[in-house]
Design a protein around this motif. Sequence first.
Motif, PDB file in Angstrom:
ATOM      1  N   VAL A   1       0.844  -1.204   0.000  1.00  0.00           N
ATOM      2  CA  VAL A   1       0.000   0.000   0.000  1.00  0.00           C
ATOM      3  C   VAL A   1       0.876   1.250   0.000  1.00  0.00           C
ATOM      4  CG1 VAL A   1      -1.633   1.331   1.391  1.00  0.00           C
ATOM      5  CG2 VAL A   1      -1.973  -1.135   1.091  1.00  0.00           C
ATOM      6  N   PHE A   2       1.944   1.216   0.790  1.00  0.00           N
ATOM      7  CA  PHE A   2       2.846   2.364   0.893  1.00  0.00           C
ATOM      8  C   PHE A   2       3.494   2.683  -0.454  1.00  0.00           C
ATOM      9  CE2 PHE A   2       7.303   3.762   1.839  1.00  0.00           C
ATOM     10  CZ  PHE A   2       6.992   5.051   2.239  1.00  0.00           C
ATOM     11  N   VAL A   3       4.072   1.665  -1.106  1.00  0.00           N
ATOM     12  CA  VAL A   3       4.765   1.929  -2.372  1.00  0.00           C
ATOM     13  C   VAL A   3       3.770   2.284  -3.471  1.00  0.00           C
ATOM     14  CG1 VAL A   3       6.734   0.474  -1.779  1.00  0.00           C
ATOM     15  CG2 VAL A   3       4.839  -0.500  -3.078  1.00  0.00           C
TER      16      VAL A   3
ATOM     17  N   THR B   1       1.733   6.370  -7.243  1.00  0.00           N
ATOM     18  CA  THR B   1       0.664   7.266  -7.700  1.00  0.00           C
ATOM     19  C   THR B   1       1.117   8.721  -7.657  1.00  0.00           C
ATOM     20  OG1 THR B   1      -1.051   5.724  -6.961  1.00  0.00           O
ATOM     21  CG2 THR B   1      -1.689   8.033  -7.250  1.00  0.00           C
ATOM     22  N   GLU B   2       1.827   9.101  -6.575  1.00  0.00           N
ATOM     23  CA  GLU B   2       2.332  10.473  -6.459  1.00  0.00           C
ATOM     24  C   GLU B   2       3.294  10.809  -7.600  1.00  0.00           C
ATOM     25  OE1 GLU B   2       4.115  10.707  -2.643  1.00  0.00           O
ATOM     26  OE2 GLU B   2       2.213  10.554  -1.552  1.00  0.00           O
ATOM     27  N   ALA B   3       4.005   9.794  -8.081  1.00  0.00           N
ATOM     28  CA  ALA B   3       4.969  10.013  -9.170  1.00  0.00           C
ATOM     29  C   ALA B   3       4.335   9.886 -10.551  1.00  0.00           C
ATOM     30  CB  ALA B   3       6.118   9.018  -9.043  1.00  0.00           C
ATOM     31  N   GLY B   4       3.020   9.660 -10.593  1.00  0.00           N
ATOM     32  CA  GLY B   4       2.339   9.538 -11.876  1.00  0.00           C
ATOM     33  C   GLY B   4       2.517   8.180 -12.533  1.00  0.00           C
ATOM     34  N   ILE B   5       2.909   7.168 -11.759  1.00  0.00           N
ATOM     35  CA  ILE B   5       3.106   5.808 -12.283  1.00  0.00           C
ATOM     36  C   ILE B   5       1.923   4.950 -11.861  1.00  0.00           C
ATOM     37  CG2 ILE B   5       4.590   3.766 -12.227  1.00  0.00           C
ATOM     38  CD1 ILE B   5       6.933   5.670 -11.673  1.00  0.00           C
ATOM     39  N   ARG B   6       1.329   4.269 -12.812  1.00  0.00           N
ATOM     40  CA  ARG B   6       0.084   3.549 -12.569  1.00  0.00           C
ATOM     41  C   ARG B   6       0.341   2.085 -12.206  1.00  0.00           C
ATOM     42  NH1 ARG B   6      -2.419   4.258 -18.298  1.00  0.00           N
ATOM     43  NH2 ARG B   6      -0.258   3.616 -18.696  1.00  0.00           N
ATOM     44  N   VAL B   7      -0.520   1.578 -11.296  1.00  0.00           N
ATOM     45  CA  VAL B   7      -0.543   0.155 -10.950  1.00  0.00           C
ATOM     46  C   VAL B   7      -1.893  -0.392 -11.417  1.00  0.00           C
ATOM     47  CG1 VAL B   7      -0.513  -1.529  -9.069  1.00  0.00           C
ATOM     48  CG2 VAL B   7       0.904   0.548  -8.893  1.00  0.00           C
ATOM     49  N   PRO B   8      -1.910  -1.424 -12.264  1.00  0.00           N
ATOM     50  CA  PRO B   8      -0.774  -2.233 -12.728  1.00  0.00           C
ATOM     51  C   PRO B   8      -0.287  -1.852 -14.125  1.00  0.00           C
ATOM     52  CG  PRO B   8      -2.799  -3.367 -13.226  1.00  0.00           C
ATOM     53  CD  PRO B   8      -3.198  -2.056 -12.591  1.00  0.00           C
TER      54      PRO B   8
ATOM     55  N   THR C   1      -6.918  -6.056   0.920  1.00  0.00           N
ATOM     56  CA  THR C   1      -7.293  -6.621  -0.380  1.00  0.00           C
ATOM     57  C   THR C   1      -7.232  -5.619  -1.519  1.00  0.00           C
ATOM     58  OG1 THR C   1      -9.644  -6.171   0.028  1.00  0.00           O
ATOM     59  CG2 THR C   1      -8.788  -8.324   0.723  1.00  0.00           C
ATOM     60  N   LYS C   2      -7.231  -4.302  -1.197  1.00  0.00           N
ATOM     61  CA  LYS C   2      -7.223  -3.299  -2.259  1.00  0.00           C
ATOM     62  C   LYS C   2      -6.170  -2.234  -2.002  1.00  0.00           C
ATOM     63  CE  LYS C   2     -12.065  -3.640  -3.732  1.00  0.00           C
ATOM     64  NZ  LYS C   2     -13.342  -2.896  -3.929  1.00  0.00           N
ATOM     65  N   LEU C   3      -5.555  -1.758  -3.088  1.00  0.00           N
ATOM     66  CA  LEU C   3      -4.618  -0.651  -3.018  1.00  0.00           C
ATOM     67  C   LEU C   3      -5.397   0.669  -2.954  1.00  0.00           C
ATOM     68  CD1 LEU C   3      -2.057  -1.903  -5.682  1.00  0.00           C
ATOM     69  CD2 LEU C   3      -1.782  -1.892  -3.193  1.00  0.00           C
ATOM     70  N   PRO C   4      -4.730   1.773  -2.621  1.00  0.00           N
ATOM     71  CA  PRO C   4      -5.432   3.053  -2.531  1.00  0.00           C
ATOM     72  C   PRO C   4      -6.171   3.463  -3.802  1.00  0.00           C
ATOM     73  CG  PRO C   4      -3.281   3.227  -1.508  1.00  0.00           C
ATOM     74  CD  PRO C   4      -3.329   1.890  -2.162  1.00  0.00           C
ATOM     75  N   ASN C   5      -5.706   2.994  -4.973  1.00  0.00           N
ATOM     76  CA  ASN C   5      -6.382   3.342  -6.231  1.00  0.00           C
ATOM     77  C   ASN C   5      -7.571   2.431  -6.529  1.00  0.00           C
ATOM     78  OD1 ASN C   5      -5.100   0.973  -6.911  1.00  0.00           O
ATOM     79  ND2 ASN C   5      -3.986   1.804  -8.680  1.00  0.00           N
ATOM     80  N   GLY C   6      -7.912   1.545  -5.581  1.00  0.00           N
ATOM     81  CA  GLY C   6      -9.061   0.668  -5.756  1.00  0.00           C
ATOM     82  C   GLY C   6      -8.761  -0.643  -6.445  1.00  0.00           C
ATOM     83  N   VAL C   7      -7.538  -0.834  -6.917  1.00  0.00           N
ATOM     84  CA  VAL C   7      -7.152  -2.071  -7.601  1.00  0.00           C
ATOM     85  C   VAL C   7      -6.946  -3.189  -6.574  1.00  0.00           C
ATOM     86  CG1 VAL C   7      -5.329  -3.172  -8.965  1.00  0.00           C
ATOM     87  CG2 VAL C   7      -6.128  -0.880  -9.556  1.00  0.00           C
ATOM     88  N   GLY C   8      -7.488  -4.348  -6.851  1.00  0.00           N
ATOM     89  CA  GLY C   8      -7.305  -5.491  -5.962  1.00  0.00           C
ATOM     90  C   GLY C   8      -5.848  -5.890  -5.889  1.00  0.00           C
ATOM     91  N   LEU C   9      -5.365  -6.177  -4.677  1.00  0.00           N
ATOM     92  CA  LEU C   9      -3.945  -6.474  -4.455  1.00  0.00           C
ATOM     93  C   LEU C   9      -3.680  -7.974  -4.547  1.00  0.00           C
ATOM     94  CD1 LEU C   9      -1.065  -5.659  -3.618  1.00  0.00           C
ATOM     95  CD2 LEU C   9      -1.811  -5.803  -1.225  1.00  0.00           C
TER      96      LEU C   9
END
Length: 391
Positions: free
Chosen positions: A306-308, A313-320, A333-341
């Motif tokens: 979650v931390f990384v 996201t702050e650097a403008g890099i998207r997961v996944p 179960t979910k990252l801050p952007n709502g994507v399942g981990l």
Amino acid sequence: MTTILNHATSPAKVQMRDVESLIRERIESGKYEAGGRLPSERELCEELKVHRRVVRSAIQVLEREGLINRQPNCRATVRSLDTQDTPHPMQNLGSKLQLSRFVALMMWHGNPQEEGGTGQQRIFWGMNQTLGQAGYHTVFLDLVEMIGTENEHADREATHLQYALDQGFGGIVFYCYSYYSNRDLLRKVARKIPLVLIDRDLPGVEADYVGVTNHRGMYEATNYLIGLGHKRIAYITRSEPVNTVQDRLQGYLAALRETFDPGYYEMVLAVPSTEGGAWPAFDAILQAPPEKRPTALVCVNDYEAVFVAGRLTEAGIRVPEDISVIGCDNIITKLPNGVGLTTTAQPFEEIGAEAAKLFLRRAGERKSDIAQVECPTRLILRDSCRPYDGP
């Protein structure tokens, strides 16, 4: 005298200790009189300029120490001097129940971010079901309010361990936070009553142990990314010498070295040791051209994932889309952007049940050989990883 708290640079756990110390000082000096009410949580928040949860956590600590009383929907009151030495509530159970039928589970209560019950609750459930069938009762003794440093936890752990001994508990299942402390006391506990360690094995302490297949779990997670076509896979860890952390790191390295030439792309990054600390190595990686930076990150636990993900996201890099991320433990179960981990799951109920079985074994035969049990992990696939077909 007005006490100034340095909130600009102090993490939440430091703020809590400051507030706790300030309230204790005011009680001991008589500013908050015995039998009188404390200021409301809101009043303390406004005076000290801290979040309400910080004040609440400090009050909970002082309540456990016996300095204050709390009732539902009422302001906390300072305990009268003639009642501050009242025995712990558990001490009064001796006439009703045999405390030797109680087994203490000592660990942190867990983070409310966790879904479906905290890992700690699930360990308790597994223990309680197994012990209940044998006529024992599980008691949860909360070790810490917030995860902090080794020294911050050592005294509290020692107090809880000695308390269980003094009150005649039948045994202890223990998750250690102060890894280098209290070894003599733990050896004393293990000689007197059954002691089962969970998650963290402690060299020099002869006690039964329950963990999980950390090496294999991280090996399988890394191999999953390799199978998706990733070649530049970095590992995010913590600078801790404990066996759990080190076994996971070795699982990552084993998967890479089995597939690629030695030293092909092994990148291990330790998160900052302090909350909000600078992380220049990670920032430098993010600034690298896409063809040179990692295409996937494997994290030592879900909290670091979650931390990384937040830093990405702050650097403008998207997961996944830009970088795949895998966690470990399956408590978030979910990252801050709502994507399942995607993550490696620990079987928490099974850990509790196996710890209970080891306790029962040791209680039945005190001189039996030391046993170590590893419960199997499993990879949980969600949406935080994507195939990679680039260089």
